[in-house]
Design a protein around this motif. Sequence first.
Motif, PDB file in Angstrom:
ATOM      1  N   LEU A  63     -49.442  26.636 -22.689  1.00  0.00           N
ATOM      2  CA  LEU A  63     -48.129  26.067 -22.389  1.00  0.00           C
ATOM      3  C   LEU A  63     -47.076  26.680 -23.297  1.00  0.00           C
ATOM      4  N   PHE A  68     -44.183  20.128 -25.086  1.00  0.00           N
ATOM      5  CA  PHE A  68     -44.373  18.728 -25.451  1.00  0.00           C
ATOM      6  C   PHE A  68     -43.033  18.095 -25.832  1.00  0.00           C
ATOM      7  N   VAL A  71     -40.938  17.269 -22.816  1.00  0.00           N
ATOM      8  CA  VAL A  71     -41.385  16.064 -22.119  1.00  0.00           C
ATOM      9  C   VAL A  71     -40.945  14.816 -22.879  1.00  0.00           C
ATOM     10  N   MET A  72     -41.078  14.843 -24.215  1.00  0.00           N
ATOM     11  CA  MET A  72     -40.684  13.671 -25.002  1.00  0.00           C
ATOM     12  C   MET A  72     -39.181  13.418 -24.893  1.00  0.00           C
ATOM     13  N   ILE A  75     -38.615  11.672 -21.674  1.00  0.00           N
ATOM     14  CA  ILE A  75     -39.095  10.292 -21.759  1.00  0.00           C
ATOM     15  C   ILE A  75     -38.100   9.439 -22.548  1.00  0.00           C
ATOM     16  N   GLU A  80     -37.039   2.654 -20.245  1.00  0.00           N
ATOM     17  CA  GLU A  80     -38.441   2.239 -20.306  1.00  0.00           C
ATOM     18  C   GLU A  80     -38.865   1.812 -18.898  1.00  0.00           C
ATOM     19  N   PRO A  81     -39.978   2.350 -18.402  1.00  0.00           N
ATOM     20  CA  PRO A  81     -40.353   2.076 -17.014  1.00  0.00           C
ATOM     21  C   PRO A  81     -40.816   0.641 -16.812  1.00  0.00           C
TER      22      PRO A  81
ATOM     23  N   ARG B  43     -47.473   2.179 -26.784  1.00  0.00           N
ATOM     24  CA  ARG B  43     -46.543   3.315 -26.690  1.00  0.00           C
ATOM     25  C   ARG B  43     -46.818   4.309 -27.829  1.00  0.00           C
ATOM     26  N   ARG B  45     -47.342   7.419 -29.654  1.00  0.00           N
ATOM     27  CA  ARG B  45     -46.930   8.807 -29.461  1.00  0.00           C
ATOM     28  C   ARG B  45     -47.977   9.818 -29.923  1.00  0.00           C
ATOM     29  N   PHE B  48     -50.502  10.043 -27.294  1.00  0.00           N
ATOM     30  CA  PHE B  48     -49.945  10.785 -26.160  1.00  0.00           C
ATOM     31  C   PHE B  48     -49.946  12.287 -26.447  1.00  0.00           C
ATOM     32  N   ALA B  49     -49.629  12.648 -27.699  1.00  0.00           N
ATOM     33  CA  ALA B  49     -49.630  14.063 -28.076  1.00  0.00           C
ATOM     34  C   ALA B  49     -51.027  14.664 -27.938  1.00  0.00           C
ATOM     35  N   PHE B  52     -51.719  15.163 -24.324  1.00  0.00           N
ATOM     36  CA  PHE B  52     -50.919  16.298 -23.854  1.00  0.00           C
ATOM     37  C   PHE B  52     -51.606  17.620 -24.214  1.00  0.00           C
ATOM     38  N   MET B  84     -47.305  14.504 -16.926  1.00  0.00           N
ATOM     39  CA  MET B  84     -47.367  13.857 -18.234  1.00  0.00           C
ATOM     40  C   MET B  84     -46.307  12.750 -18.357  1.00  0.00           C
ATOM     41  N   TRP B  88     -47.226   8.819 -19.092  1.00  0.00           N
ATOM     42  CA  TRP B  88     -46.542   7.946 -20.066  1.00  0.00           C
ATOM     43  C   TRP B  88     -46.016   6.678 -19.376  1.00  0.00           C
TER      44      TRP B  88
END
Lengths: 219, 215
Positions: A63, A68, A71-72, A75, A80-81, B43, B45, B48-49, B52, B84, B88
């Motif tokens: 990638l 990364f 993407v963050m 987000i 917030e979903p 949540r 992170r 998540f990293a 990923f 991704m 999340w």
Amino acid sequence: MSNFTNHHPDESMLLEFSAGTLETAISICVSAHLHYCSHCRAQLLRLDQVGSQIMTQSDPMTLADDSFERVMEKIDSADEPAVDNNTNGSDLPFSVNKLINTSLVSKNWKRLSSSVDIARFSTGQDNFEVALHKIRAGGKTPKHDHEGLEYTVVLKGSFSDENAVYREGDFLLRQPGDVHQPMGAQNGECICLSALSAPIKPTSPLGFLIKPWLRINPM
Amino acid sequence: MLTSKISTASNNQPTDNRVAILNSSEKRSDQWSQLLISVGENRDRKAFAQLFKHFGPLLKGFAHASRNEGWFPGLGDDLVQEVMIKVWNKAAGYNAEKASATTWIYTVARNCRIDMLRRKSNTQHLPLENEDFWHEPDEVTPISLLQQKRSEDKIQASLAQLPKEQNQILRKVYLEGKSHAEASAELNLPLGTVKSRVRLALQKMQIIVSKEAQE
């Protein structure tokens, strides 16, 4: 949901569904069947596991360094979903419900024959006509053959033909040459989802009389 | 990578005890599912990293393996990003008793890939996204992560032992996104042969469970 269905899609259909290569119209029917059938859901999970293992064996690709972070950033800049709790608010399969809410060609049932009504969906593809059919209690449909393939899933009630009684969740595939005469159950109307690849042809001597209504016909 | 050592713990778990068993088996069974739970609940992170780092390159590979209409060079990076972000956003609804993280992420990726390709190649209005086909009711019978990990390990091992021509067809279908009909045209084989090879492969891998055995 409990499993009382007796008629299922075959393995190759489920595999294509799992791989995502099944035609949209047939996928709608398979997903409707899955709503009722725990056996096929278990089978699908195993097929999805095959897919996931094949994916993890694919060649990984590098990638971009900042992928990364990008993407963050997205987000963090979004709200917030809401929790997706998968509730449907209906007894009907999710995809059917969504079609009813968004994609009916006409809001009302259209009469096909004295015992059958139809409500067509517009599904963004031309290979199959996808529709709901409602057979009145005890209603007989004309005997007919099929020129193309027809997939049917019983959504409510039941109907029968010369071979069997089909109940909620049952999945049927009719092929050219299958002649039959479906009949609604006596104790209530029957609603089916169907995907039909070509017009059917009536086989009774007076078939030509009903042909105009049967351009697309149930089951 | 995880050790693929298979534990011999009993399969017969009383359902009232299932959460405890799920938790106790997590550590040994599947770190990715553990991480995904942590993303959903806290949540997290860092978790998540890690996801990923592991899944990102696989997702890009999965995108590039596609041979479908609508394919474009940027699909890989777009897919990684879209999947991704979905991971999340949907992690809170992830249920480890329904599928492992690897299987769950695969289904998200498969749906995203199809929907992205369709948006590229189709000008008609599509009322349903592929994702809409995967809203099934909750299962009555939960499957512990350990059980899932075992069956995935078994699938991985049996994939490696499949005859070449069966493996080739499964890869065409799952990785390249080819229908049986397209596979039959490309491999110059009758459709019946493609279907029977797929069936043989599934039987050999014990994916096909007879209806009688399950009830």
